[in-house]
Design a protein around this motif. Sequence first.
Motif, PDB file in Angstrom:
ATOM      1  N   ALA A   1     -11.819   1.175   0.163  1.00  5.60           N
ATOM      2  CA  ALA A   1     -12.121   0.337   1.322  1.00  5.60           C
ATOM      3  C   ALA A   1     -11.420  -1.007   1.226  1.00  5.60           C
ATOM      4  O   ALA A   1     -10.938  -1.548   2.232  1.00  5.60           O
ATOM      5  N   ARG A   2     -11.323  -1.540   0.034  1.00  9.84           N
ATOM      6  CA  ARG A   2     -10.646  -2.828  -0.136  1.00  9.84           C
ATOM      7  C   ARG A   2      -9.146  -2.681   0.097  1.00  9.84           C
ATOM      8  O   ARG A   2      -8.508  -3.580   0.662  1.00  9.84           O
ATOM      9  N   ILE A   3      -8.578  -1.569  -0.326  1.00 11.20           N
ATOM     10  CA  ILE A   3      -7.151  -1.342  -0.078  1.00 11.20           C
ATOM     11  C   ILE A   3      -6.893  -1.186   1.410  1.00 11.20           C
ATOM     12  O   ILE A   3      -5.935  -1.734   1.955  1.00 11.20           O
ATOM     13  N   VAL A   4      -7.766  -0.429   2.096  1.00  8.28           N
ATOM     14  CA  VAL A   4      -7.621  -0.267   3.547  1.00  8.28           C
ATOM     15  C   VAL A   4      -7.717  -1.625   4.234  1.00  8.28           C
ATOM     16  O   VAL A   4      -6.933  -1.936   5.135  1.00  8.28           O
ATOM     17  N   THR A   5      -8.660  -2.456   3.789  1.00  4.69           N
ATOM     18  CA  THR A   5      -8.807  -3.796   4.367  1.00  4.69           C
ATOM     19  C   THR A   5      -7.540  -4.610   4.174  1.00  4.69           C
ATOM     20  O   THR A   5      -7.075  -5.302   5.091  1.00  4.69           O
ATOM     21  N   ALA A   6      -6.951  -4.518   2.969  1.00  5.41           N
ATOM     22  CA  ALA A   6      -5.724  -5.267   2.689  1.00  5.41           C
ATOM     23  C   ALA A   6      -4.577  -4.790   3.563  1.00  5.41           C
ATOM     24  O   ALA A   6      -3.825  -5.596   4.128  1.00  5.41           O
ATOM     25  N   LEU A   7      -4.425  -3.470   3.700  1.00  2.34           N
ATOM     26  CA  LEU A   7      -3.334  -2.933   4.503  1.00  2.34           C
ATOM     27  C   LEU A   7      -3.515  -3.249   5.982  1.00  2.34           C
ATOM     28  O   LEU A   7      -2.559  -3.586   6.683  1.00  2.34           O
ATOM     29  N   ARG A   8      -4.751  -3.139   6.471  1.00  2.00           N
ATOM     30  CA  ARG A   8      -5.001  -3.476   7.875  1.00  2.00           C
ATOM     31  C   ARG A   8      -4.740  -4.958   8.115  1.00  2.00           C
ATOM     32  O   ARG A   8      -4.192  -5.344   9.151  1.00  2.00           O
ATOM     33  N   GLY A   9      -5.123  -5.784   7.134  1.00  2.00           N
ATOM     34  CA  GLY A   9      -4.877  -7.220   7.257  1.00  2.00           C
ATOM     35  C   GLY A   9      -3.405  -7.557   7.265  1.00  2.00           C
ATOM     36  O   GLY A   9      -2.996  -8.587   7.794  1.00  2.00           O
ATOM     37  N   ALA A  10      -2.588  -6.670   6.658  1.00  2.00           N
ATOM     38  CA  ALA A  10      -1.135  -6.882   6.630  1.00  2.00           C
ATOM     39  C   ALA A  10      -0.463  -6.343   7.880  1.00  2.00           C
ATOM     40  O   ALA A  10       0.760  -6.385   7.993  1.00  2.00           O
ATOM     41  N   GLY A  11      -1.238  -5.815   8.819  1.00  2.00           N
ATOM     42  CA  GLY A  11      -0.667  -5.384  10.093  1.00  2.00           C
ATOM     43  C   GLY A  11      -0.402  -3.901  10.220  1.00  2.00           C
ATOM     44  O   GLY A  11       0.190  -3.466  11.205  1.00  2.00           O
ATOM     45  N   TYR A  12      -0.834  -3.096   9.250  1.00  2.00           N
ATOM     46  CA  TYR A  12      -0.587  -1.658   9.327  1.00  2.00           C
ATOM     47  C   TYR A  12      -1.525  -0.995  10.328  1.00  2.00           C
ATOM     48  O   TYR A  12      -2.722  -1.299  10.374  1.00  2.00           O
ATOM     49  N   SER A  13      -0.980  -0.058  11.107  1.00  5.68           N
ATOM     50  CA  SER A  13      -1.787   0.718  12.050  1.00  5.68           C
ATOM     51  C   SER A  13      -2.610   1.750  11.282  1.00  5.68           C
ATOM     52  O   SER A  13      -2.348   2.016  10.104  1.00  5.68           O
ATOM     53  N   ILE A  14      -3.586   2.344  11.962  1.00  4.90           N
ATOM     54  CA  ILE A  14      -4.413   3.359  11.316  1.00  4.90           C
ATOM     55  C   ILE A  14      -3.572   4.536  10.814  1.00  4.90           C
ATOM     56  O   ILE A  14      -3.732   4.979   9.667  1.00  4.90           O
ATOM     57  N   PRO A  15      -2.631   5.086  11.627  1.00  4.83           N
ATOM     58  CA  PRO A  15      -1.802   6.177  11.102  1.00  4.83           C
ATOM     59  C   PRO A  15      -1.003   5.766   9.871  1.00  4.83           C
ATOM     60  O   PRO A  15      -0.850   6.552   8.926  1.00  4.83           O
ATOM     61  N   ALA A  16      -0.490   4.532   9.865  1.00  8.18           N
ATOM     62  CA  ALA A  16       0.285   4.060   8.714  1.00  8.18           C
ATOM     63  C   ALA A  16      -0.615   3.903   7.492  1.00  8.18           C
ATOM     64  O   ALA A  16      -0.215   4.231   6.365  1.00  8.18           O
ATOM     65  N   VAL A  17      -1.828   3.417   7.704  1.00  7.42           N
ATOM     66  CA  VAL A  17      -2.775   3.280   6.586  1.00  7.42           C
ATOM     67  C   VAL A  17      -3.144   4.663   6.048  1.00  7.42           C
ATOM     68  O   VAL A  17      -3.237   4.870   4.837  1.00  7.42           O
ATOM     69  N   ARG A  18      -3.348   5.616   6.960  1.00  4.82           N
ATOM     70  CA  ARG A  18      -3.691   6.977   6.521  1.00  4.82           C
ATOM     71  C   ARG A  18      -2.578   7.549   5.655  1.00  4.82           C
ATOM     72  O   ARG A  18      -2.835   8.162   4.614  1.00  4.82           O
ATOM     73  N   GLU A  19      -1.350   7.346   6.078  1.00  2.38           N
ATOM     74  CA  GLU A  19      -0.216   7.844   5.298  1.00  2.38           C
ATOM     75  C   GLU A  19      -0.169   7.174   3.929  1.00  2.38           C
ATOM     76  O   GLU A  19       0.081   7.826   2.907  1.00  2.38           O
ATOM     77  N   ALA A  20      -0.432   5.863   3.910  1.00  2.82           N
ATOM     78  CA  ALA A  20      -0.425   5.132   2.645  1.00  2.82           C
ATOM     79  C   ALA A  20      -1.540   5.619   1.725  1.00  2.82           C
ATOM     80  O   ALA A  20      -1.330   5.823   0.525  1.00  2.82           O
ATOM     81  N   MET A  21      -2.736   5.839   2.285  1.00  7.84           N
ATOM     82  CA  MET A  21      -3.860   6.286   1.467  1.00  7.84           C
ATOM     83  C   MET A  21      -3.625   7.689   0.938  1.00  7.84           C
ATOM     84  O   MET A  21      -4.012   8.015  -0.194  1.00  7.84           O
ATOM     85  N   ASP A  22      -2.985   8.531   1.724  1.00  9.28           N
ATOM     86  CA  ASP A  22      -2.636   9.874   1.245  1.00  9.28           C
ATOM     87  C   ASP A  22      -1.683   9.772   0.056  1.00  9.28           C
ATOM     88  O   ASP A  22      -1.805  10.507  -0.923  1.00  9.28           O
ATOM     89  N   SER A  23      -0.735   8.826   0.164  1.00 13.69           N
ATOM     90  CA  SER A  23       0.201   8.625  -0.935  1.00 13.69           C
ATOM     91  C   SER A  23      -0.516   8.102  -2.175  1.00 13.69           C
ATOM     92  O   SER A  23      -0.208   8.488  -3.303  1.00 13.69           O
ATOM     93  N   LEU A  24      -1.494   7.236  -1.963  1.00 14.16           N
ATOM     94  CA  LEU A  24      -2.241   6.688  -3.094  1.00 14.16           C
ATOM     95  C   LEU A  24      -2.960   7.789  -3.854  1.00 14.16           C
ATOM     96  O   LEU A  24      -3.056   7.756  -5.082  1.00 14.16           O
ATOM     97  N   ARG A  25      -3.493   8.746  -3.127  1.00 17.92           N
ATOM     98  CA  ARG A  25      -4.245   9.824  -3.770  1.00 17.92           C
ATOM     99  C   ARG A  25      -3.322  10.755  -4.539  1.00 17.92           C
ATOM    100  O   ARG A  25      -3.731  11.366  -5.518  1.00 17.92           O
ATOM    101  N   GLN A  26      -2.082  10.868  -4.081  1.00 18.06           N
ATOM    102  CA  GLN A  26      -1.162  11.818  -4.690  1.00 18.06           C
ATOM    103  C   GLN A  26      -0.267  11.174  -5.746  1.00 18.06           C
ATOM    104  O   GLN A  26       0.200  11.854  -6.654  1.00 18.06           O
ATOM    105  N   LEU A  27      -0.023   9.855  -5.597  1.00 20.17           N
ATOM    106  CA  LEU A  27       0.943   9.208  -6.475  1.00 20.17           C
ATOM    107  C   LEU A  27       0.262   8.184  -7.374  1.00 20.17           C
ATOM    108  O   LEU A  27      -0.818   8.427  -7.887  1.00 20.17           O
ATOM    109  N   ASP A  28       0.890   7.038  -7.502  1.00 19.46           N
ATOM    110  CA  ASP A  28       0.466   6.059  -8.500  1.00 19.46           C
ATOM    111  C   ASP A  28      -0.525   5.045  -7.934  1.00 19.46           C
ATOM    112  O   ASP A  28      -0.357   3.841  -8.082  1.00 19.46           O
ATOM    113  N   GLY A  29      -1.543   5.509  -7.258  1.00 24.74           N
ATOM    114  CA  GLY A  29      -2.624   4.630  -6.829  1.00 24.74           C
ATOM    115  C   GLY A  29      -2.171   3.314  -6.257  1.00 24.74           C
ATOM    116  O   GLY A  29      -1.361   3.251  -5.348  1.00 24.74           O
ATOM    117  N   GLN A  30      -2.702   2.210  -6.837  1.00 26.65           N
ATOM    118  CA  GLN A  30      -2.383   0.892  -6.315  1.00 26.65           C
ATOM    119  C   GLN A  30      -0.913   0.530  -6.497  1.00 26.65           C
ATOM    120  O   GLN A  30      -0.383  -0.303  -5.768  1.00 26.65           O
TER     121      GLN A  30
END
Length: 246
Positions: A179-208
């Motif tokens: 939730a904190r990562i989503v908050t940070a990404l949304r605060g940086a101007g990322y759209s929901i689809p872009a955040v979803r893509e980023a979170m999917d990458s976080l789960r599959q790759l090197d997290g933070q």
Amino acid sequence: MGEPASGAQRVLLRTVDVARQSGYSVQQVRDLERLGVIPAAARSSNGYRSYTPLHVHALRAYRALAGAMGPVAARQMLARLRTETTAEAASAINAVHVRLAREREEALRAQRALRAIQAEAEATGCEQESDAMTITELAEALRVRPSTLRFWEQEGLVTPERVTSLRARRYGLPAIRAARIVTALRGAGYSIPAVREAMDSLRQLDGQGEAQRILRQRVEQIATRTVALLRAGADLAVVVEAAGRR
């Protein structure tokens, strides 16, 4: 009587001349004239177009502006600058600089937030049952509404645990960090689809680490857009000054 036109403005250019000097093709020059990026060219009795150096400056300004704010916004900006006073035009251009600076600061703030999250995770070590939070507690900690957390859940961005027959939500440390990562990404101007893509990458790759890479890329993109806006400066000044003389 109005002021006489300057020597530069009296120079008449053919479409091919404008194309060569602006870096566009002949057809692109005609298309951009049709779209209102540049003023309509004068027409001779035989139908040939006659341009001036001002058209070249406007086209160069458009090229750089399109890189800074996108082609649609750049077209709107140039059309607006031709009708405004010098003070109004300068204010509009300054607002673009301010917007880019704000986007950069938001991305940098998101980077700092992610570093803090990572440091906290390393210091905490194992996850404790007592570290779980209710939706109200987490919403207050993140300064968002509980409905925002529910929406993020619906979008698959944050997955809380559920307890009791009333399906009350409880967020453990993994969900809190997400939730904190989503908050940070949304605060940086990322759209929901872009955040979803980023979170999917976080789960599959090197997290933070992956989130930091995404944000570094955004900072670099903003820098490229800022340089494009600076490149437009001299040509925009000519467009603005020409409008101010009318």
